[in-house]
Write an enzyme that holds these catalytic residues in place. Structure first.
Site, mmCIF file in Angstrom:
data_model
loop_
_atom_site.group_PDB
_atom_site.id
_atom_site.type_symbol
_atom_site.label_atom_id
_atom_site.label_comp_id
_atom_site.label_asym_id
_atom_site.label_seq_id
_atom_site.Cartn_x
_atom_site.Cartn_y
_atom_site.Cartn_z
ATOM 1 N N LYS A 107 0.824 -1.197 0.000
ATOM 2 C CA LYS A 107 0.000 0.000 0.000
ATOM 3 C C LYS A 107 0.867 1.260 0.000
ATOM 4 O O LYS A 107 2.015 1.227 0.447
ATOM 5 C CB LYS A 107 -0.873 0.037 1.266
ATOM 6 C CG LYS A 107 -1.946 -1.019 1.364
ATOM 7 C CD LYS A 107 -2.698 -0.870 2.676
ATOM 8 C CE LYS A 107 -3.782 -1.930 2.809
ATOM 9 N NZ LYS A 107 -4.902 -1.694 1.888
ATOM 10 N N ARG B 44 -10.588 -11.218 1.424
ATOM 11 C CA ARG B 44 -11.493 -12.221 0.841
ATOM 12 C C ARG B 44 -10.898 -13.622 0.896
ATOM 13 O O ARG B 44 -11.626 -14.606 0.919
ATOM 14 C CB ARG B 44 -11.855 -11.820 -0.588
ATOM 15 C CG ARG B 44 -10.698 -11.814 -1.559
ATOM 16 C CD ARG B 44 -10.990 -10.998 -2.808
ATOM 17 N NE ARG B 44 -11.080 -9.580 -2.507
ATOM 18 C CZ ARG B 44 -11.404 -8.635 -3.391
ATOM 19 N NH1 ARG B 44 -11.696 -8.984 -4.635
ATOM 20 N NH2 ARG B 44 -11.446 -7.368 -3.042
#
Length: 534
Positions: free
Chosen positions: A311, A385
């Site tokens: 990130k 996920r």
């Protein structure tokens, strides 16, 4: 009057967490005031309310008796406003039984429960230095008055030195310096106060977990704290460590947690449900049929660097909140047990730290989720996920009738719905019902679709699925489409994306503080109560 801080159980969450976490937030002890006289309560401040209209109207003020007109005159003299959440404080006239009176605005029109919650929360923040407040807003809605003040009265100073100011809300004084404040709700019954106190404690529990720095809360610690919290409430707990996860084929958790020196965990928390005779065990539905059996799943990434797909550095410190779904699920299943809900609930909570270490998984890797589905990794920052998929398959092995998962899953939720509105996706009828309940309790959930054309982007040439599509379109729906692949077709399923709503990076408002919010604890609990027929 009864002090409802223990809500009928031996040890409140705050006591357990105080022994496990380096710091916890300020709690509000809720007391049922019934029809007690204010002068007999030994309080510091009386909270009343103002309605806007042609003239300023003082409401929730019967406790003032014949002093109401004098108080209204004083409020008008200092320019008090009835604008929602606006708080005005004045010295109390002699004979009112308190030193000061605070009036909070309710806006115009007939105030609903959420208006009362928001106003009470704003008053709690404004009255942060007051140790004991009596709320007359219980005349309007006792539960909303208690919940709003209790949630609004939470503040978290972490590891600041004692006596330091909190995040701009107020300085700690009196009782609050010891981490507690007291609210007496006039008009509230013991049952109403006990329930409100339990809900407040659950929301504060989720906030405490999320607010704790990742240096102090990582998978092993988080799992241990969840286990002890569950055990204190009579919840059965099982914890799988990194070795057990690898041996059991939990490929998502093993991959995501592989780059960290602090291995992943899977926590299972089971509340058997309370039968009509007060004993734990499976219960019958109100119509005599089999009761719903509910599974909860929450994303517990205790820190998310993005892994190899790193990130940007700006604001990465907020990624301590990437376990907000797990925190909410832990708090919710414990709340179900503490309030004795007559519905079986099992929480399956995957916990991992996503780091770019030498053993980290990579873009281009193919992993095998628990249950056998193979997945091509395109982006290691789509890790939530992957751990949720393992947990969803495991949760479905228990044959639930309904499954709710929640996660700080996608930046797309923020783009689509903003920082306050959770996206709710899943099977149509259950999705819409959970959205409706979320709005009723003030958490604002909004139904969103899972268009089939977006799911096409998850097809892979080398595996059963890809973990992301190559398109920027509909990222929240694409993530839900991925999760749907791991939920049994016969299960009513809801996914709640709280990427923004779980962590408030803006100014406090209503009963919502800065940082952790506790969303969506009250949405999930409302869904459990709805399924239980309460």
């Amino acid at each position: 009057m009864t002090d409802s801080r223990t809500n009928g159980f031996a040890t409140p969450n705050s006591t357990v967490l105080g022994q496990l976490l380096p710091a916890t937030g300020t709690r509000v002890d809720v007391v049922a005031g019934g029809d007690a006289a204010v002068a007999d309560l030994g309080a510091d401040c009386l909270l009343v309310a103002l309605l806007d209209g042609d003239d300023l109207e003082l409401v929730a003020s019967s406790a003032l008796g014949d002093k109401a007109a004098e108080v209204l005159t004083l409020l008008e003299a200092v320019g008090a406003s009835a604008k929602l959440e606006k708080v005005t404080r004045i010295p109390a006239p002699e004979g009112t039984g308190v030193a000061t009176i605070a009036a909070v605005g309710l806006g115009d029109g007939d105030p609903d429960s959420e208006t009362i919650r928001r106003a009470s929360g704003a008053a709690a923040r404004a009255l942060g230095s007051v140790g004991h407040v009596v709320s007359a807003l219980g005349e309007l809605d006792a539960a909303a008055a208690a919940e709003g003040f209790g949630m609004g009265g939470y503040s978290y100073d972490g590891l600041k030195k004692k006596g330091a100011d909190s995040d701009g809300d107020h300085a700690k004084e009196d009782d609050e310096a010891n981490g507690t404040r007291t609210l007496t709700v006039l008009g509230a019954t013991e049952e109403e106060a006990a329930r409100a106190a339990a809900v407040i404690d659950a929301v504060a529990t989720a906030r405490d977990f999320v607010n704790t720095a990742s240096s102090h809360l990582y998978p092993e610690v988080f799992a241990d704290a969840a286990a002890k919290l569950g055990e204190s409430a009579g919840v059965e707990v099982e914890v799988l460590d990194d070795e057990a996860l690898a041996a059991g084929g939990f490929g998502g958790l093993t991959a995501v947690g592989g780059g960290s020196a602090r291995g992943p965990r899977l926590v299972r928390m089971t509340w058997a449900g309370r039968s009509g005779d007060g004993k734990a065990g499976n219960t019958a539905a109100a119509d005599g049929g089999a009761a719903p059996k509910v599974a909860l799943v929450g994303k517990g990434v205790t820190f998310d660097t993005g892994g190899i797909s790193l990130k940007p550095g700006a604001n990465m410190e907020n990624m301590i909140s990437d376990m907000g779904g797990a925190a909410a699920v832990v708090a919710t299943v414990v709340l179900a047990a503490r309030l004795g809900l007559p519905v079986p609930v099992t929480a399956t909570i995957p916990m991992a730290e996503n780091m770019p270490g030498g053993r980290a998984y990579r873009p281009g890797d193919v992993i095998t989720q628990y249950g056998g589905t193979t997945v091509e990794i395109l982006n290691t920052d789509a890790e939530g996920r992957l751990i949720l998929a393992d947990a969803l398959v495991r949760a479905c092995e228990d044959e639930p009738t309904h499954l709710i998962d929640t996660a700080t899953l996608t930046g797309a939720q923020l783009i689509a719905l903003g920082g306050r509105t959770p996206g709710v996706l899943g099977t149509d009828e259950f999705r819409d019902r959970v959205s409706e309940l979320s709005r009723e309790v003030g958490e604002g959930g909004w139904s969103m679709p899972i268009p089939e054309e977006l799911a096409e982007g998850l097809k892979s040439p080398v595996a059963d699925l890809r973990n992301v599509s190559n398109s920027r379109e509909g990222g929240m729906s694409v993530a839900a489409a991925y999760l749907r692949e791991f939920v049994r077709d016969d299960v009513e399923w809801v996914h709640i994306d709280v990427a923004g709503p779980a962590f408030n990076t803006n100014a406090p408002w209503g009963y919502t503080p800065k940082r952790a919010t506790g969303v969506p604890v009250r949405t999930m609990f409302a869904a459990l109560e709805d399924l239980a027929g309460k």
